[in-house]
Design a protein around this motif. Structure first.
Motif, PDB file in Angstrom:
ATOM      1  N   GLU A 131       0.834  -1.203   0.000  1.00 25.58           N
ATOM      2  CA  GLU A 131       0.000   0.000   0.000  1.00 25.58           C
ATOM      3  C   GLU A 131       0.871   1.257   0.000  1.00 25.58           C
ATOM      4  N   ARG A 132       1.937   1.246   0.815  1.00 25.77           N
ATOM      5  CA  ARG A 132       2.809   2.416   0.910  1.00 25.77           C
ATOM      6  C   ARG A 132       3.550   2.652  -0.403  1.00 25.77           C
ATOM      7  N   MET A 133       4.054   1.562  -1.011  1.00 32.64           N
ATOM      8  CA  MET A 133       4.774   1.702  -2.282  1.00 32.64           C
ATOM      9  C   MET A 133       3.857   2.242  -3.373  1.00 32.64           C
ATOM     10  N   LEU A 134       2.601   1.754  -3.404  1.00 35.85           N
ATOM     11  CA  LEU A 134       1.659   2.231  -4.398  1.00 35.85           C
ATOM     12  C   LEU A 134       1.349   3.711  -4.185  1.00 35.85           C
ATOM     13  N   ALA A 135       1.186   4.113  -2.923  1.00 37.98           N
ATOM     14  CA  ALA A 135       0.916   5.531  -2.628  1.00 37.98           C
ATOM     15  C   ALA A 135       2.097   6.407  -3.016  1.00 37.98           C
ATOM     16  N   ASP A 136       3.329   5.912  -2.789  1.00 39.00           N
ATOM     17  CA  ASP A 136       4.528   6.696  -3.115  1.00 39.00           C
ATOM     18  C   ASP A 136       4.664   6.950  -4.608  1.00 39.00           C
ATOM     19  N   LEU A 137       4.084   6.070  -5.439  1.00 42.19           N
ATOM     20  CA  LEU A 137       4.165   6.261  -6.887  1.00 42.19           C
ATOM     21  C   LEU A 137       3.299   7.440  -7.349  1.00 42.19           C
ATOM     22  N   GLY A 138       2.303   7.790  -6.545  1.00 39.99           N
ATOM     23  CA  GLY A 138       1.496   8.981  -6.835  1.00 39.99           C
ATOM     24  C   GLY A 138       0.724   8.916  -8.132  1.00 39.99           C
ATOM     25  N   ALA A 139       0.137   7.756  -8.457  1.00 39.71           N
ATOM     26  CA  ALA A 139      -0.654   7.642  -9.683  1.00 39.71           C
ATOM     27  C   ALA A 139      -1.834   8.608  -9.620  1.00 39.71           C
ATOM     28  N   PRO A 140      -2.097   9.368 -10.702  1.00 37.22           N
ATOM     29  CA  PRO A 140      -3.155  10.396 -10.653  1.00 37.22           C
ATOM     30  C   PRO A 140      -4.548   9.831 -10.365  1.00 37.22           C
ATOM     31  N   GLY A 141      -4.823   8.610 -10.838  1.00 38.13           N
ATOM     32  CA  GLY A 141      -6.145   8.030 -10.621  1.00 38.13           C
ATOM     33  C   GLY A 141      -6.308   7.358  -9.275  1.00 38.13           C
ATOM     34  N   ARG A 142      -5.253   7.359  -8.460  1.00 40.29           N
ATOM     35  CA  ARG A 142      -5.262   6.764  -7.128  1.00 40.29           C
ATOM     36  C   ARG A 142      -5.805   5.325  -7.128  1.00 40.29           C
ATOM     37  N   PRO A 143      -5.157   4.421  -7.848  1.00 41.12           N
ATOM     38  CA  PRO A 143      -5.612   3.022  -7.815  1.00 41.12           C
ATOM     39  C   PRO A 143      -5.414   2.440  -6.426  1.00 41.12           C
ATOM     40  N   ARG A 144      -6.183   1.419  -6.106  1.00 39.52           N
ATOM     41  CA  ARG A 144      -6.065   0.791  -4.792  1.00 39.52           C
ATOM     42  C   ARG A 144      -6.039  -0.722  -4.947  1.00 39.52           C
ATOM     43  N   LEU A 145      -5.257  -1.357  -4.100  1.00 42.71           N
ATOM     44  CA  LEU A 145      -5.169  -2.814  -4.068  1.00 42.71           C
ATOM     45  C   LEU A 145      -6.331  -3.370  -3.260  1.00 42.71           C
ATOM     46  N   THR A 146      -7.070  -4.307  -3.830  1.00 34.91           N
ATOM     47  CA  THR A 146      -8.182  -4.917  -3.101  1.00 34.91           C
ATOM     48  C   THR A 146      -7.627  -5.861  -2.034  1.00 34.91           C
ATOM     49  N   ALA A 147      -8.502  -6.248  -1.116  1.00 30.39           N
ATOM     50  CA  ALA A 147      -8.086  -7.166  -0.052  1.00 30.39           C
ATOM     51  C   ALA A 147      -7.604  -8.489  -0.631  1.00 30.39           C
ATOM     52  N   ASP A 148      -8.258  -8.981  -1.692  1.00 30.90           N
ATOM     53  CA  ASP A 148      -7.827 -10.236  -2.313  1.00 30.90           C
ATOM     54  C   ASP A 148      -6.434 -10.099  -2.916  1.00 30.90           C
ATOM     55  N   SER A 149      -6.164  -8.968  -3.555  1.00 28.77           N
ATOM     56  CA  SER A 149      -4.834  -8.750  -4.136  1.00 28.77           C
ATOM     57  C   SER A 149      -3.776  -8.698  -3.052  1.00 28.77           C
ATOM     58  N   LEU A 150      -4.077  -8.032  -1.960  1.00 30.92           N
ATOM     59  CA  LEU A 150      -3.116  -7.951  -0.856  1.00 30.92           C
ATOM     60  C   LEU A 150      -2.875  -9.329  -0.250  1.00 30.92           C
ATOM     61  N   ARG A 151      -3.932 -10.139  -0.160  1.00 30.25           N
ATOM     62  CA  ARG A 151      -3.757 -11.491   0.381  1.00 30.25           C
ATOM     63  C   ARG A 151      -2.862 -12.329  -0.531  1.00 30.25           C
ATOM     64  N   VAL A 152      -3.070 -12.214  -1.843  1.00 33.51           N
ATOM     65  CA  VAL A 152      -2.238 -12.963  -2.789  1.00 33.51           C
ATOM     66  C   VAL A 152      -0.779 -12.517  -2.691  1.00 33.51           C
TER      67      VAL A 152
END
Length: 535
Positions: free
Chosen positions: A423-444
């Motif tokens: 989650e932190r790495m994704l936030a640091d990339l600063g994508a304009p559309g603010r994508p988010r990892l779902t709970a299933d993706s995080l579990r995988v």
């Protein structure tokens, strides 16, 4: 006994069999090899064995007057049970070493009606000439995967076979009926387990303030205080902790949450059910552990970790932003004399802290010289290194000089941190559309082995962010190499993996030397590396 059949020409081979043969060869197997049926522990009282017991008993009665052999194997391709009413068939099977506990994985004995259905998750009718190894080409077999109806987890394979040339036309529907009965009994067993989990949750949630979860296969129950404390990434981290608890009989974990708070997870297996009760205890804001302050540093500092584990980041956090860096990798480019000159100049006077990277690459003479300079320098110095025997041998003089040492834990040993880090790495990339990892993706992601540690995780997140710049990132959006959630490894397999990785590191990446140190053949080492996903 019939003689073995001849192997067909390539044009006569079904595509799925040809693919299996290719996998067999990649595992280092030869057609005329003697089957390597290594035995291992099996869960004779596990869920699959319990569900299959009555079904197998009925089938044995129905097969009493036949020469067929009925085999049940677990998800590791190890035989749980084996039955044949025909004496000559039993003698043939026993002579090959096919007994309960024997492993019939495709990577061990090639194409067969146990290991191959486990590999493909598809039923397989295997004619005698389609076996990879010559030793098995006297048999026709049908293997059908057993899949848990709730979790969709592959539980094992049911196999029915006989001597080549016998009439086996009714075998597939007979086995399919048995598999259906076993899966129905697995469902009933799961229902009883869920009832026990629900009872444990109801008892634990009598206190309305208690932050508690119950986690089982296909079931997660949480009290409102627990739900208000945890975010989606935290749920995936908790489940990663739980997976490691089931085999240990209980454990306590300290977990940083995405909110910045730190909690203690007290995990207790629920008696009579395949699940864990998790008490979440937040640490007090003023406690010494929650303060996050580092203990006073000693200098020089040694930071030890696998490639990609964050050695440089850890050293820079300790030394400060103004620290200078000297990398032993530059010895190859500059040559030892020039590198030694630069090192001597940096350590001769006062100045900002110095980080010496990758000391594992230094020769013994340069190591001795660096140790001499460190004894007399006034500069605070941090050293980074990979783990291994070299720290006790070639580079022991540097290790002895360090007044503080930090050993970084590989990411595979702390899967509960993966969701927060991702989650932190994704936030640091600063994508304009603010994508988010779902709970299933995080579990995988939390269940991956991460041989490349943080660097590998960062590359995966960068790849995902480049492909999806907005919306939810679901498991299908992850790279193919990191899309599947492997079954949780047993403590034995986890230990085996650590031993192999350590041997390869100690041998400097030389697989032949590592195999000799482990007392196995190189092909066996490669087989285990593939099975344990060691790159």
């Amino acid at each position: 006994m019939h003689s073995t059949s001849q192997k067909p020409n390539a044009g006569q081979v079904r595509p799925d069999i040809e693919s299996s043969w290719a996998r067999s060869r990649l595992s280092g197997l030869c057609e005329d090899d003697k089957p390597s049926l290594a035995r291992g522990p099996v869960a004779r009282d596990g869920g699959l064995a319990r569900a299959a017991g009555p079904v197998l008993a009925q089938a044995r009665a129905e097969l009493a007057d036949t020469a067929m052999t009925l085999v049940l194997a677990d998800r590791e391709a190890r035989l749980l049970s084996l039955h044949s009413a025909d004496r000559s068939m039993r003698d043939a099977i026993d002579g090959m070493g096919i007994t309960p506990g024997a492993g019939l994985g495709e990577d061990r004995v090639g194409t067969n009606a146990v290991g191959t259905p486990l590999e493909t998750r598809e039923p397989l009718m295997l004619r005698s000439h389609e076996h990879f190894m010559e030793a098995f080409r006297r048999f026709d077999c049908y293997g059908h995967p057993v899949v848990h109806p709730i979790t969709r987890r592959l539980e094992g394979v049911l196999n029915l076979g006989g001597i080549r040339g016998d009439e086996h036309g009714l075998v597939p529907p007979f086995v399919r009926r048995m598999v259906r009965d076993i899966e129905e009994r697995l469902l009933l067993d799961a229902t009883r387990h869920q009832q026990r989990l629900l009872a444990a949750f109801q008892e634990a949630s009598h206190n309305p303030r208690r932050r508690v979860l119950v986690v089982g296969h296909g079931l997660v129950l949480a009290t409102p205080p627990a739900l208000s404390l945890l975010e989606p990434a935290d749920h995936a981290a908790v489940q990663a902790c739980v997976e490691g608890t089931r085999a240990k009989g209980g454990a306590t974990h300290r977990l940083p949450l995405l909110s910045g708070r730190t909690v203690t997870l007290r995990c207790t297996p629920v008696e009579g059910a395949d699940g864990v009760l998790v008490d979440i205890v937040p640490e007090e804001a003023g406690s010494s552990r929650a303060s996050g302050k580092r203990a006073a540093l000693g200098w020089p500092l040694l930071v030890v970790g696998e490639p990609g584990s964050g050695r440089t980041t850890e050293a820079r956090q300790a030394a400060g932003r103004d620290a200078s860096t000297l990398d032993a990798m530059d010895v190859l480019r500059q040559g030892e004399p020039d590198w030694i000159t630069g090192m001597t100049e940096l350590l001769a006077g006062e100045g900002p802290p110095l980080i010496v990277e990758n000391i594992q690459l230094l020769s013994e003479p340069v190591t001795a010289l660096l140790a001499t300079r460190l004894r007399h320098t006034r500069r605070r110095t941090a050293l980074t290194s990979t783990p291994g025997e070299h720290l006790d041998k070639a580079h022991a003089s540097l290790v002895a000089l360090c007044n503080a040492r930090r050993d970084l834990i590989p990411l595979r040993r702390r899967p509960y941190e993966v969701p927060r880090l991702a989650e932190r790495m994704l936030a640091d990339l600063g994508a304009p559309g603010r994508p988010r990892l779902t709970a299933d993706s995080l579990r995988v992601l939390a269940m991956q082995p991460w041989p490349g540690n943080l660097a590998e995780l960062r590359r995966v997140i960068q790849t995902v962010a480049g492909a999806r710049t907005a919306g939810d990132i679901v498991p299908a959006d992850l790279p193919a190499s990191h899309r599947d959630a492997p079954a949780p490894a047993s403590p034995f397999r986890q230990a085996e993996r650590e031993v192999i990785v350590a041997a390869i590191e100690a041998a400097g990446g030389n697989k032949l030397q590592a195999a000799r140190a482990l007392g196995v053949s190189r092909s066996t080492l490669y087989n285990r590396m593939r099975a344990l996903r060691i790159s």
